[in-house]
Structure formats: structure tokens, C-alpha cells
Design a protein around this motif. Structure first.
Motif, PDB file in Angstrom:
ATOM      1  N   TYR A  99       0.849  -1.213   0.000  1.00 27.14           N
ATOM      2  CA  TYR A  99       0.000   0.000   0.000  1.00 27.14           C
ATOM      3  C   TYR A  99       0.876   1.252   0.000  1.00 27.14           C
ATOM      4  O   TYR A  99       0.653   2.188  -0.774  1.00 27.14           O
ATOM      5  N   VAL A 100       1.873   1.261   0.879  1.00 27.45           N
ATOM      6  CA  VAL A 100       2.715   2.466   1.005  1.00 27.45           C
ATOM      7  C   VAL A 100       3.466   2.720  -0.303  1.00 27.45           C
ATOM      8  O   VAL A 100       3.494   3.845  -0.806  1.00 27.45           O
ATOM      9  N   MET A 101       4.051   1.676  -0.877  1.00 33.98           N
ATOM     10  CA  MET A 101       4.799   1.870  -2.135  1.00 33.98           C
ATOM     11  C   MET A 101       3.860   2.363  -3.237  1.00 33.98           C
ATOM     12  O   MET A 101       4.202   3.263  -4.013  1.00 33.98           O
ATOM     13  N   MET A 102       2.665   1.780  -3.304  1.00 38.28           N
ATOM     14  CA  MET A 102       1.706   2.186  -4.344  1.00 38.28           C
ATOM     15  C   MET A 102       1.325   3.660  -4.178  1.00 38.28           C
ATOM     16  O   MET A 102       1.318   4.415  -5.152  1.00 38.28           O
ATOM     17  N   GLN A 103       1.037   4.084  -2.951  1.00 39.52           N
ATOM     18  CA  GLN A 103       0.605   5.477  -2.744  1.00 39.52           C
ATOM     19  C   GLN A 103       1.745   6.447  -3.008  1.00 39.52           C
ATOM     20  O   GLN A 103       1.549   7.497  -3.617  1.00 39.52           O
ATOM     21  N   VAL A 104       2.947   6.101  -2.549  1.00 32.52           N
ATOM     22  CA  VAL A 104       4.094   6.992  -2.803  1.00 32.52           C
ATOM     23  C   VAL A 104       4.279   7.135  -4.315  1.00 32.52           C
ATOM     24  O   VAL A 104       4.427   8.246  -4.835  1.00 32.52           O
ATOM     25  N   LEU A 105       4.205   6.026  -5.035  1.00 31.75           N
ATOM     26  CA  LEU A 105       4.378   6.085  -6.498  1.00 31.75           C
ATOM     27  C   LEU A 105       3.248   6.867  -7.171  1.00 31.75           C
ATOM     28  O   LEU A 105       3.483   7.610  -8.123  1.00 31.75           O
ATOM     29  N   MET A 106       2.018   6.702  -6.682  1.00 33.17           N
ATOM     30  CA  MET A 106       0.890   7.421  -7.313  1.00 33.17           C
ATOM     31  C   MET A 106       1.099   8.930  -7.217  1.00 33.17           C
ATOM     32  O   MET A 106       0.799   9.658  -8.156  1.00 33.17           O
ATOM     33  N   HIS A 107       1.631   9.395  -6.076  1.00 34.29           N
ATOM     34  CA  HIS A 107       1.876  10.833  -5.934  1.00 34.29           C
ATOM     35  C   HIS A 107       3.127  11.234  -6.711  1.00 34.29           C
ATOM     36  O   HIS A 107       3.118  12.245  -7.425  1.00 34.29           O
ATOM     37  N   HIS A 108       4.170  10.443  -6.563  1.00 38.91           N
ATOM     38  CA  HIS A 108       5.430  10.753  -7.245  1.00 38.91           C
ATOM     39  C   HIS A 108       5.211  10.847  -8.759  1.00 38.91           C
ATOM     40  O   HIS A 108       5.650  11.790  -9.410  1.00 38.91           O
ATOM     41  N   ARG A 109       4.477   9.870  -9.332  1.00 41.45           N
ATOM     42  CA  ARG A 109       4.284   9.827 -10.790  1.00 41.45           C
ATOM     43  C   ARG A 109       2.993  10.536 -11.217  1.00 41.45           C
ATOM     44  O   ARG A 109       2.587  10.451 -12.365  1.00 41.45           O
ATOM     45  N   GLN A 110       2.371  11.242 -10.256  1.00 43.43           N
ATOM     46  CA  GLN A 110       1.183  12.081 -10.515  1.00 43.43           C
ATOM     47  C   GLN A 110       0.092  11.316 -11.279  1.00 43.43           C
ATOM     48  O   GLN A 110      -0.371  11.730 -12.343  1.00 43.43           O
TER      49      GLN A 110
END
Ligand code: NDP
Ligand code: OXD
Length: 314
Positions: A99-110
Motif C-alpha cells: 500500500y505504502v509503495m503504491m501510494q508513494v508512487l501514485m503521488h510521485h508519478r502524478q
């Protein structure tokens, strides 16, 4: 001797059947059909009804079906001397790190911008910053925080953790206690929250705290990701900070009141990802195996593992 299952918000049938499969020698009973209460030696609980764990004269251990024990500890009638064991188990830990990796990536990659573009059939190929240009701060650097932190570090992010006591995790800066909170926030572009809910952490995610996060990151304002507990956050402050541009984006898995009320503006906000307290589900097979292992330890006279410190509240 029997195990009592106390899960009023979940169908107990799946837990009864996994316990029966994994501990065929032990009688399994689901609340409220407990039979003779003196038979219950082990209680397995998630959001148990206040009062339901009292008057079990031979109770030896209470097992939480999750990593968090705030709901169990809120019950004033909880028997005082009975140890509470929480979940520390790799399947749940891996789910939280996903979950954490997915959310960080969703924000990072907009990802919200990609989806808006797809809806508008807009071929807009924008640049993304490198992971190494983003500073992730994990508030609550315990079992779950450290696993997620190490995985994010492996993906190239600059990672720091904040906890009560200093940690020694390779490649990750450790901040400890209230005295180091401001320095931790000042170096954080993406704040991941994996704190327990205690009197000390209640409402800690408020506008004053958001104002201390870094504004020097690639997005000009910080990101908040909370999968700890909803009562850590002040939802009106999150919305106000988004409106004022003090937060760039938000992911929330947990809420002040669950389920999140239909009227909440969080549901429809374009910069908010909402999930229904599902970041790290308790899988019956894995969690039952963990609890049966603890019961066998107790029966063999060995010390229980992961016993909650009631005074500190986690
Ligand atoms: P741990 O007890 O291992 O970690 C908690 C961390 O928070 C520790 O690092 C602790 O510091 C730190 N901490 C607690 N209070 C304070 C404080 N006042 N100031 C600074 N640091 C503090 O718990 P887990 O990592 O296993 O789980 C964390 C939480 O995640 C759970 O309590 C639960 O609320 C939530 N959770 C949510 C799930 C979901 O699906 N959304 C699933 C599972 C858990 P120290 O290490 O120094 O003691
Ligand atoms: C937990 C949870 O605490 O799922 O394990 O919230």
C-alpha cells in the motif's frame, strides 16, 4: 478449553473454520454463542463489543486480529492482568508495504494527472522527478514503518523515520521524540503515517504540523499518506490545507469515523485517494497460523511474543 472469537463487525464463520482447520484439537466458539464462559482460555478479538471480554474467569490471553490495539484498550471493562498480543506477521507487513509503495508512487508519478489526461484524451507527456529527489518521512517507524521504509529506500527514495526511540536501520535517518519532530518534518516531502492511536498521537496530523513539512520538494507542497489510524488526523484541517495549497496531495486509508460518511468532501476531492481501511487486511489463514503458534508457545510455558505495553498504548 476453548478459543472465543469476538468479531462483531466481521463474519466470524471464516475465522471459526480456519481455526478449526489449524487447531483441530481446540474447541472454537464465536461470540455470543460462547457456551460455558469458564471454558474460554483464549480470546481472539477485532472491534469486540465493549464488555464482551469480561467475566471469562479462565481467560489467559487476548489476541488482537490486527496490529493495532487501540479499540481493545478503549474498553474500560477489559480484564487488567490479561496479556494482549498484537499481530506482527510477515503477510500483514508485506500488504502494508505494498500500500505504502503504491501510494508513494501514485503521488510521485502524478497518477491523478495521468487519469485526468486519459479522460480528456490528452496526450500530455510530463516529466517526473527522480525517486532520489524525493524525501519520504515515515512517522511511526516500528514493524510496519521500517519494512515500508526499507522497500522505499530500495526504490531510491531518501527515507527517514520518526519514532519514540532512535532506530538503527541501514541507509535510513532516524529521528526520535518530540524534540526531533520539527527537523524530521522540515526534511520531508512525502509524509507516510504508520503511528498507533494513543492519547499522545490523537489529532497529531493537523494544519500546524502540515505547515512544518518541506515546501522545497519537486511539487512545491508536501504529500500526506495516512494508514495508521483515522483519529490521528483532523479531516477539516486536511481539506483546509489542500485548499490553501499547503498540501499537494493526500492518501487516506483510515478516517476519524469509519465507514467514511457519504457527505465527506474527501470522497470527491481531486487530490485525495480514499481507500476503506484496507491497506493491510488480516488474512485469516496467516493470522490464525500466527495465533495458534502463540497458543502452543503459551501451552509449552514459553513467553508470548509481541505483548502490548498497556501503559504506552501500543
Ligand atoms: P509498532 O508498534 O511496531 O510501531 C509503532 C511506531 O510508532 C513505533 O516506531 C513507535 O515508536 C512509534 N510511536 C508510537 N507513539 C509515538 C509517539 N508518541 N511519538 C513518536 N513515535 C511514536 O506498530 P506497527 O508498525 O505494527 O503498526 C503501526 C500502526 O499501523 C498500528 O498501530 C495500526 O494503527 C496501523 N495499522 C493499520 C492498518 C491498516 O490497514 N490501515 C493495518 C495494520 C496496522 P518506538 O518504536 O520508539 O516505540
Ligand atoms: C490493524 C488494522 O491494526 O487492520 O491491523 O487496522
Amino acid at each position: 478449553m476453548a478459543i472465543g472469537i469476538f468479531t462483531p463487525t466481521w463474519d466470524p464463520a471464516q475465522w471459526v473454520s480456519t481455526f478449526r482447520a489449524q487447531a483441530p484439537d481446540i474447541e472454537i466458539r464465536a461470540f455470543p454463542e460462547l457456551g460455558a464462559r469458564e471454558d474460554i482460555e483464549f480470546a481472539v478479538a477485532w472491534l469486540a463489543k465493549p464488555g464482551s471480554l469480561q467475566d471469562l474467569p479462565n481467560l489467559k490471553v487476548i489476541f488482537s486480529l490486527g496490529a493495532g490495539v487501540d479499540a481493545i484498550l478503549r474498553d474500560d471493562t477489559l480484564p487488567k492482568a490479561i496479556p494482549i498480543v498484537r499481530v506482527v506477521e510477515p503477510d500483514l507487513t508485506h500488504r502494508m508495504s505494498e500500500y505504502v509503495m503504491m501510494q508513494v508512487l501514485m503521488h510521485h508519478r502524478q497518477q491523478w494527472r495521468v487519469e485526468e489526461n486519459q479522460c480528456a484524451k490528452n496526450w500530455d507527456s510530463f516529466a517526473s522527478p527522480a525517486a532520489s529527489d524525493l524525501r519520504v518521512g515515515i512517522m511511526g517507524f516500528g514493524v510496519l514503518g521500517q519494512d515500508a521504509g526499507q522497500k522505499l529506500r530500495g526504490m531510491g527514495y531518501q527515507v527517514a523515520g520518526w519514532s519514540q526511540h532512535r532506530k538503527n536501520v541501514a541507509g535510513i535517518e532516524s529521528f526520535a521524540g518530540h524534540g526531533e519532530l520539527d527537523a524530521f518534518l522540515a526534511r520531508t516531502d512525502i509524509l507516510v503515517v504508520l503511528l498507533p492511536h494513543t492519547p499522545d498521537t490523537h489529532g497529531i496530523l493537523n494544519r500546524a504540523l502540515f505547515g512544518k513539512l518541506s515546501r522545497r520538494g519537486p511539487f512545491g507542497a508536501p504529500v500526506l499518506i495516512n494508514a495508521g489510524r483515522g483519529k490521528l488526523q483532523v479531516e477539516s484541517d486536511i481539506l483546509a490545507s489542500l485548499e490553501a495549497g499547503e498540501l499537494h496531495g493526500v492518501s487516506l486509508d483510515v478516517f476519524e469515523t469509519e465507514p467514511l460518511v457519504k457527505e465527506s468532501q474527501l470522497w470527491g476531492h481531486p487530490r485525495v485517494h480514499v481507500s476503506p481501511h484496507s491497506a493491510a487486511d488480516s488474512d485469516p489463514v496467516h493470522i490464525t497460523r500466527y495465533i495458534v503458534h502463540q497458543i502452543h508457545r503459551a501451552q509449552a510455558g514459553k513467553p508470548l511474543e509481541n505483548v502490548v505495553d498497556r501503559k504506552r498504548g501500543y
